[in-house]
Motif scaffolding. Structure first.
Motif, mmCIF file in Angstrom:
data_model
loop_
_atom_site.group_PDB
_atom_site.id
_atom_site.type_symbol
_atom_site.label_atom_id
_atom_site.label_comp_id
_atom_site.label_asym_id
_atom_site.label_seq_id
_atom_site.Cartn_x
_atom_site.Cartn_y
_atom_site.Cartn_z
ATOM 1 N N ARG A 30 42.738 52.414 52.360
ATOM 2 C CA ARG A 30 43.262 51.388 51.460
ATOM 3 C C ARG A 30 42.179 50.920 50.495
ATOM 4 N NH1 ARG A 30 47.327 53.586 54.054
ATOM 5 N NH2 ARG A 30 49.186 52.287 54.102
ATOM 6 N N LYS A 31 42.581 50.759 49.229
ATOM 7 C CA LYS A 31 41.659 50.285 48.205
ATOM 8 C C LYS A 31 42.156 48.950 47.671
ATOM 9 C CE LYS A 31 41.440 54.968 48.321
ATOM 10 N NZ LYS A 31 42.491 55.895 48.821
ATOM 11 N N LEU A 32 41.321 47.936 47.753
ATOM 12 C CA LEU A 32 41.673 46.593 47.292
ATOM 13 C C LEU A 32 40.729 46.199 46.171
ATOM 14 C CD1 LEU A 32 42.206 44.782 50.726
ATOM 15 C CD2 LEU A 32 43.840 46.142 49.416
ATOM 16 N N GLU A 33 41.297 45.781 45.044
ATOM 17 C CA GLU A 33 40.499 45.332 43.896
ATOM 18 C C GLU A 33 40.334 43.815 43.987
ATOM 19 O OE1 GLU A 33 39.313 47.785 42.111
ATOM 20 O OE2 GLU A 33 40.581 49.227 43.157
ATOM 21 N N ILE A 34 39.093 43.372 44.088
ATOM 22 C CA ILE A 34 38.792 41.945 44.268
ATOM 23 C C ILE A 34 37.917 41.509 43.105
ATOM 24 C CG2 ILE A 34 37.775 40.225 45.806
ATOM 25 C CD1 ILE A 34 38.321 42.227 48.112
ATOM 26 N N ARG A 35 38.431 40.612 42.287
ATOM 27 C CA ARG A 35 37.697 40.210 41.087
ATOM 28 C C ARG A 35 38.032 38.769 40.729
ATOM 29 N NH1 ARG A 35 41.586 41.526 36.878
ATOM 30 N NH2 ARG A 35 43.351 42.562 37.887
ATOM 31 N N GLY A 36 37.148 38.174 39.947
ATOM 32 C CA GLY A 36 37.332 36.794 39.535
ATOM 33 C C GLY A 36 36.032 36.027 39.635
ATOM 34 N N PRO A 37 35.979 34.823 39.077
ATOM 35 C CA PRO A 37 34.723 34.062 39.052
ATOM 36 C C PRO A 37 34.180 33.708 40.428
ATOM 37 C CG PRO A 37 36.579 32.731 38.261
ATOM 38 C CD PRO A 37 37.059 34.126 38.355
ATOM 39 N N ASP A 38 35.040 33.676 41.438
ATOM 40 C CA ASP A 38 34.582 33.326 42.789
ATOM 41 C C ASP A 38 34.511 34.545 43.714
ATOM 42 O OD1 ASP A 38 34.545 30.698 41.969
ATOM 43 O OD2 ASP A 38 36.492 30.194 42.864
ATOM 44 N N GLU A 81 45.699 35.153 51.779
ATOM 45 C CA GLU A 81 45.928 33.898 52.493
ATOM 46 C C GLU A 81 44.631 33.103 52.617
ATOM 47 O OE1 GLU A 81 47.616 35.219 56.145
ATOM 48 O OE2 GLU A 81 49.655 35.404 55.338
ATOM 49 N N LEU A 82 43.534 33.786 52.902
ATOM 50 C CA LEU A 82 42.235 33.112 53.015
ATOM 51 C C LEU A 82 41.823 32.511 51.685
ATOM 52 C CD1 LEU A 82 39.655 32.466 54.645
ATOM 53 C CD2 LEU A 82 38.776 34.712 53.933
ATOM 54 N N ALA A 83 41.984 33.270 50.593
ATOM 55 C CA ALA A 83 41.592 32.767 49.272
ATOM 56 C C ALA A 83 42.404 31.539 48.887
ATOM 57 C CB ALA A 83 41.768 33.868 48.230
ATOM 58 N N GLU A 84 43.710 31.572 49.175
ATOM 59 C CA GLU A 84 44.554 30.425 48.837
ATOM 60 C C GLU A 84 44.199 29.219 49.700
ATOM 61 O OE1 GLU A 84 49.317 29.360 48.341
ATOM 62 O OE2 GLU A 84 48.680 31.317 49.100
ATOM 63 N N LYS A 85 43.969 29.469 50.976
ATOM 64 C CA LYS A 85 43.649 28.376 51.893
ATOM 65 C C LYS A 85 42.340 27.683 51.515
ATOM 66 C CE LYS A 85 42.841 27.541 56.846
ATOM 67 N NZ LYS A 85 42.781 28.195 58.182
ATOM 68 N N ARG A 86 41.351 28.485 51.099
ATOM 69 C CA ARG A 86 40.034 27.926 50.777
ATOM 70 C C ARG A 86 39.858 27.591 49.299
ATOM 71 N NH1 ARG A 86 36.205 28.425 54.967
ATOM 72 N NH2 ARG A 86 37.371 28.769 56.907
ATOM 73 N N GLY A 87 40.857 27.885 48.460
ATOM 74 C CA GLY A 87 40.809 27.486 47.062
ATOM 75 C C GLY A 87 39.901 28.323 46.182
ATOM 76 N N PHE A 88 39.749 29.620 46.483
ATOM 77 C CA PHE A 88 38.902 30.487 45.664
ATOM 78 C C PHE A 88 39.683 31.001 44.461
ATOM 79 C CE2 PHE A 88 36.609 30.819 49.708
ATOM 80 C CZ PHE A 88 35.294 30.691 49.274
ATOM 81 N N ASN A 89 39.024 31.053 43.315
ATOM 82 C CA ASN A 89 39.596 31.620 42.094
ATOM 83 C C ASN A 89 39.282 33.114 42.080
ATOM 84 O OD1 ASN A 89 40.558 32.251 39.590
ATOM 85 N ND2 ASN A 89 39.257 30.818 38.451
ATOM 86 N N VAL A 90 40.177 33.889 42.697
ATOM 87 C CA VAL A 90 39.922 35.304 42.870
ATOM 88 C C VAL A 90 41.254 36.052 42.890
ATOM 89 C CG1 VAL A 90 39.936 35.141 45.393
ATOM 90 C CG2 VAL A 90 38.693 36.998 44.309
#
Length: 763
Positions: free
Chosen positions: A437-445, A507-516
């Motif tokens: 699996r390939k996941l693209e993770i990008r953003g200021p955080d 779910e983790l990003a939403e829970k912790r409020g990351f802009n990603v």
């Protein structure tokens, strides 16, 4: 909005949910008063919508301007497989370029909820261009919920043009005829409803002979003595001649041949005169002159059989959900019966018998073999796919197995696992690893987020570098392992084993409020590993890089580059110096549309090096020798990285920042942790994953993986063992036949078995 919410929440209304895969389209027929809700699971995918006729406007469209369907047009303009498939699909619906001029375009943050005051045809386009390997904007999926009062809206969309279809009302049975080559789709309409299936050879029946689908013949042919959870791939008559074969199954748990429920079963439970499947089968077969039976041996689709080790049979509530199905193909003309089981006195139908639906498709159609799986219990089943390399690999073997939702070669014809293994150790071999699996993770955080989500210190990773890491949940247990590619300062690609990782990360990003942003790009990037001591020599002839990129020959271990195949105008590639074999090796990453050309180029150039294809059976031998871990063998959600043998991915002393699972891991005493060790066996008796390891009478560990090594001349195993017995040289025993009757001596060794200093992979 209140009107829409009331429509969607109306209890009498039926809903059908559709998944629109990236670069695909969906057509629905909408009636007056029905509603549509479109959502993007990763909240990144927009859509384009066409309405036929165009004058019909749902409530939310009245002030929304039309615009040319730019994403769909961009996809259609490409010379690509997805463009050809979309063009064919739209043409079959009568959609022209003029229609695309009148599309309604919605971004991910404004996907529509619609109520229709008039009937219309709705086209949902989930489109976009192919994603190059050095970019991070894949076209991902959409979900479409169709709310309707139509009773037939509870069925999934047909797989093709339907030749005949039959509704089996609850507590009843239906007989029907099929010709050789035709397809039978048996659908569980509302979920958790069993359906007995009986078939007779129709030509033989015309001659007065009753040749039935036979449980003894089928079990004998498949080497099984008892019914199993799951289902056989082929079904035979009493003479072990094939009558039909399974092609698709979205559930994975069925009963294969017990009696259909009969009067005796209900009478012994105190329910005299209860409707039963055997009587229903007898009734619908009577007009064909078939003799009634006390009990019919039947395939009970969707019945959840539980079979114990000693052969005792039990059952539990079915796994099937609304719309789940099996698809079988008739090998001869057959008279068939399908039931909707009337059992309401136990969990076998979820205590509530419902309908079954049958669709027959003509022999001219062709459906791929596929097994269903779900990332979450609620979602629609996902069916097994072919990788982009399948047209090339399928020319070399018929031995394929399902892995993580894809068909992969287990071994190759005219080679075999041992020859493939030796080719990798001595020369060069290549393997399709596209299911990763390939996941693209990008953003200021992005960096801050990954620093929390992974156990490795992400801040120390440079652009162009790769790091291997674990991903844990709060208990410290491993969710997955994988490699993290740093493409830019705040852009990463996480390559792992399980698509559920994307859900957990969102779910983790939403829970912790990351802009990603977290998007899966597996359908846009497939990869082939080229492994072995001569892999560099081989790829050096093929990989071209620009002046701004490092030369291929200078690529260091756990680094990657962006290049092209053969020259500046060749196929775009990403090449990483990674692998899963313990040998010098590389992985070549490309778009699936280019996969066959990439495979063929490497294969042809590899002939000078006596290249071999590599299947998953040989890969398992290689990774065990190299001491590399595998999910559900060396680790699971109850195993932390130290217990899985990869404590180096969790540097508690040098990694000062928090990560998910750190607190739980630190609370565990290092001295109490079980250890992953190697075992050398003093016997040729084979041991297997799950065998217990003993010191005297009592178990002290568990075999996680094992293999017989052609080069190291003996049987090897990896084992998770209590710390008191983990020292190299400790003598232990592997127990079989209840752990006591048979013992196989073993000696604890270090890992890896092969090339302990990893000099080959670093060379």
């Amino acid at each position: 909005m209140d009107k829409l919410q009331n429509a969607l929440m109306e209890p009498k209304e039926r809903h059908q949910v559709y998944r629109v895969q990236g670069q695909e389209a969906l057509r629905l027929t909408i009636k007056q008063g029905e509603c549509i809700e479109i959502t993007s699971p990763d909240r990144q995918q927009g859509c384009e919508i066409l309405l036929i006729p165009e004058s019909i406007l749902p409530t939310c469209f009245t002030e929304h301007p039309t615009a040319p369907a730019s994403r769909a047009r961009a996809q259609l303009a490409q010379q690509s497989t997805s463009a050809q498939q979309l063009s064919t699909q739209l043409s079959s619906w009568g959609i022209t370029d003029a229609h695309l001029e009148s599309a309604y375009c919605f971004d991910a943050n404004e996907l529509p909820n619609m109520i229709f005051d008039q009937a219309t045809a709705l086209i949902v386009l989930c489109c976009g261009e192919n994603m190059p390997v050095d970019e991070q904007q894949p076209v991902t999926e959409l979900y479409v919920k169709h709310g309707s009062s139509d009773r037939n809206n509870d069925l999934p969309a047909p797989l093709a043009e339907v030749k005949n279809e039959y509704r089996v009302p609850r507590c009843n049975a239906v007989s029907y005829q099929v010709k050789a080559g035709e397809w039978i789709q048996i659908i569980d309409v509302e979920g958790r409803q069993c359906s007995d299936f009986v078939a007779l050879d129709y030509q033989a029946l015309q001659q007065g002979k009753e040749i039935i689908l036979d449980e003894v013949g089928t079990r004998s042919d498949t080497g099984r003595s008892t019914p199993l959870p799951g289902i056989y791939s082929k079904f035979t008559d009493p003479y072990q001649q094939n009558m039909m074969e399974l092609v698709q199954d979205t559930v994975g748990r069925h009963d294969t041949f017990m009696y259909a429920c009969n009067a005796k079963f209900y009478e012994e439970s105190g329910y005299f005169g209860h409707a039963n499947c055997t009587d229903n089968i007898n009734r619908v077969l009577k007009p064909f002159g078939v003799k009634s039976r006390f009990g019919w041996p039947a395939i009970n689709f969707f019945f959840n059989t539980v079979a114990s080790q000693c052969g005792a049979i039990g059952f539990a509530e079915p796994y099937s959900r609304a719309g789940d199905y099996v698809l079988v193909r008739a090998s001869r003309d057959m008279l068939c019966v399908s039931t909707a089981c009337p059992d309401d006195i136990d969990p076998s139908n979820g205590w509530n018998p419902t309908d079954i639906h049958i669709r027959i498709y003509g022999a001219e159609h062709d459906f791929p073999r596929a097994i269903g799986y779900r990332l979450t219990p609620e979602e629609l089943p996902r069916m097994t796919k072919q990788t982009g390399f399948h047209p090339s690999t399928s020319q070399l073997t018929k031995q394929f197995t399902e892995y993580r939702g894809y068909w992969v070669a287990s071994e190759y014809d005219n080679w075999g696992a041992k020859a493939e293994y030796l080719a990798c150790r001595e020369r060069v071999a290549m393997i399709d690893l596209s299911p990763l699996r390939k996941l693209e993770i990008r953003g200021p955080d992005a960096e801050d987020f990954l620093q929390l989500a992974l156990t490795r210190n992400v801040r120390r990773v440079s652009v162009g570098e790769i790091v291997y890491s674990a991903m844990c949940h709060e208990t410290g247990g491993m969710i997955d392992d994988g490699t993290l590619f740093r493409l830019g300062e705040q852009t990463f690609r996480w390559v792992c084993g399980d698509s559920y990782g994307a859900i957990w990360l969102r779910e983790l990003a939403e829970k912790r409020g990351f802009n990603v942003s977290i998007q899966e790009s597996t359908d846009q990037i497939h990869n082939v590993a080229v492994q072995g001591p001569r892999s560099r020599e081989l790829l050096q002839k093929l990989i071209w890089t620009r002046e701004s990129q490092i030369d291929f020959v200078d690529l260091k271990w756990f680094h990657f580059l962006i290049g092209r195949l053969g020259g500046p105008d060749g196929i775009p590639l990403m090449v990483s110096r990674t692998g899963y074999t313990g040998e010098l090796g590389f992985e070549v990453w490309c778009h699936p549309d280019h996969a066959t050309k990439v495979w063929d180029a490497i294969w042809q150039a590899g002939q000078a090096f006596d290249i071999a294809p590599l299947g998953f059976d040989a890969l398992d031998m290689l990774r065990i020798e190299a001491g590399l871990i595998f999910a559900e063998h060396e680790f699971c959600p109850e195993t932390n990285p130290f217990e899985a043998g990869i404590g180096f991915t969790t540097p508690l002393k040098t990694q000062q920042e928090d990560f998910i699972g750190r607190a739980a891991i630190e609370q565990q005493s290092p001295a109490s942790r079980k250890k992953l060790v190697g075992l050398r066996l003093e016997s040729n008796d084979l041991v297997h994953h799950g065998d217990q390891v003993f010191n005297g009478r009592y178990p002290v560990g568990l075999v996680t993986s094992s293999m017989v090594s052609p080069l190291l001349k003996g049987q090897l195993a990896m084992c998770r063992v209590s710390p008191a017995f983990s020292e190299v040289g400790t003598e232990l025993e592997i127990g079989q036949l209840d752990g006591q009757q048979k013992r196989i001596k073993a000696i604890v060794t270090g890992l890896p078995f092969y090339d302990p200093e990893r000099t080959k992979v670093r060379s």
